[in-house]
Design a protein around this motif. Sequence first.
Motif, short mmCIF file in Angstrom:
data_model
loop_
_atom_site.label_atom_id
_atom_site.label_comp_id
_atom_site.label_asym_id
_atom_site.label_seq_id
_atom_site.Cartn_x
_atom_site.Cartn_y
_atom_site.Cartn_z
N GLN A 72 5.95 -0.87 -4.36
CA GLN A 72 7.29 -1.52 -4.48
C GLN A 72 7.88 -0.75 -5.69
O GLN A 72 8.96 -0.04 -5.52
N ASN A 73 7.15 -0.21 -6.54
CA ASN A 73 7.45 0.53 -7.80
C ASN A 73 7.92 2.01 -7.09
O ASN A 73 9.26 2.32 -7.62
N VAL A 74 7.19 2.48 -6.37
CA VAL A 74 7.40 3.63 -5.68
C VAL A 74 8.60 3.69 -5.01
O VAL A 74 9.48 4.66 -4.86
N ALA A 75 8.98 2.77 -4.13
CA ALA A 75 9.99 2.47 -3.18
C ALA A 75 11.50 2.36 -3.93
O ALA A 75 12.33 2.91 -3.99
N VAL A 76 11.36 1.53 -5.13
CA VAL A 76 12.54 1.52 -6.03
C VAL A 76 12.74 2.76 -6.62
O VAL A 76 13.90 3.44 -6.40
#
Lengths: 190, 424
Positions: free
Chosen positions: B109-113
């Motif tokens: 999720q951090n990477v996606a954001v």
Amino acid sequence: MSKENNITRRKAVGWFMRGSIGVLIAAVVAKISGRSASARLVWQIDPRKCIQCGKCETACVLQQSAVKCVHAIEMCGYCKLCFGYFKPDAPRLDEAAENQICPVGALKRKFIEPPYFEYSVDEKLCTGCGLCVKGCTNFGNGSLYLQVRHNLCVHCNSCRIAEVCPSNAFELVPENKCYLLKEKLPREVS
Amino acid sequence: MQKKIFYCNWRRWLCTAVSATALPAAASSRFPKPQFETDYVPPAVSMPAPEFVAGPLLDLLILFGALCVAVLLVRRIRSRRWILLFGLICLMWFGFVRKGCFCPVGAIQNVAVAAFHGGGVPYAIALFFALPLIFALFYGRVFCSVVCPLGALQEFFIVKPLRVPRAIDAVLRIVPLIVLCLGVVCVVNGAGFIICRTDPFIGIFRQTGALPMLLAGMGVLLIGTVVARPYCRYFCPYGVLLEFCSIVTWKPVQIAEGECVNCRLCVGMCPVDAIEAPRPEPSDRMRGRQFQRFINLLLLLPLVVMAGAAAGYFSGGAVARLHPVVKMVEHWRSVPEKDHDLYPEIEFFKRRGHTLTVAEEQAAVVVNNFRKGCMWSGIFIGAVLGVRMLMLSRLAGLKFHQAGRTRCVACGRCFSVCPSKAKG
């Protein structure tokens, strides 16, 4: 011969695929890893944005919320009639439980000299409900405010309270400046 | 004097102020700090610093080291006992000491954001996300075997694994794809970290948490006694990415040290049905039939993708209800005006001078974004399902039993039962 060829071709395709996926992952990492990790980011409440909705008490993943009331004693007026301490309809203005706003009796007061009282928060009891903060902010000096206590916080990747905070008061701050001390903050939200 | 007047009227004043929902403006100077006559010194308020078990660099090094040890155990030592022991160590460190956060699964999720909105992530999180994937490219899912605390925890609860029927398995294996897409769509559109919220074991690692979360974790572990590693196989979104990487893995897990004798002992032992049985080289007739099947499935592929896109688009509205603004508008419409003060988000929205129409406009934008995101997710899921179907028409024969690249989690059970050990 053809079989040998076949195997090497297969190998080459495999290495090509591995290489391209590897490059893809490396590219993604290179593109996104911007922030330096020298200062880790932790969650904190901006007391100027907090509206004391009470979600901090219930939304935290810990059984006892890591959000507690803290007291900026520099800002305190030492009032005898403290709006963070007494209920609006308190029968008498003394330390009896029925007069106090705090449902768990975590806000303590100590007589200093007439007419001044010193207020302090017992962190072991405080649930972070923010009832005292509401009283103090609306009618007093606003010296009581909510903060994430970093000895209790488990530093979730995404703070559960921040996700439900109606006023977006939660923010990520660097590890070395992990408290937003109200007495040191500028008055207005930038 | 002034204070005294104020004292007399404070209850009435309080009531009017409450009804006006006074903004906490210009506090801090209502009651000036007193000049004490006694030599009173205000107490110091302690502000404890955050405690991290390890710095980011050490964290990364430990993950890298653990992955290396896992590779060593799976490829060289090949001992189930050592793999299990190392699993216990990893479970203790990554699970109970590090408290499971942050982990590669949540790092998606951090990477996606960061990928969609910029802003960057600390390099520790980015590498936590990337390292297991890179290892999967070379050695398969060694991360799942013992390094991942979620996997290691479930590993210890496998008692009597049953075989999941293939049809049910195929359907359930869609769930991780959906979780992955949902997690990314939600986090990119600001609806929170769904993947972290659905992690069933984090409460166990922290040894505290909400009751439903703890019960869910225990429930998953209980199911895990008969369906091995239910979270890994039928929920884990990171598993999807690991599967993609391990399709082209350089050195997949080898069951037999020497030559496989096709005794089928490993098939009975594998808890996750990862062993591929030998299949004959197809005859020319078979080849033709399979080719026909391949063509049919290829023609079906666009249909599946389109169906996925449509399903995604129409589910977008429902998914958008995870977003706080959409939820608020829903409450605003359904809850009578007098109960609005029960919803602080509505109160806050009103306090800033916004009306329901403004909220509805914002919600409409959000719903639209969700529709778009879910449509792309549907296309992605449809494409993956289509490719999975195409794999049904595979032609190459297989002489010996081998561990399936995508499903094998390198638990090492087959090593101990395989009778074919290398000489010497």
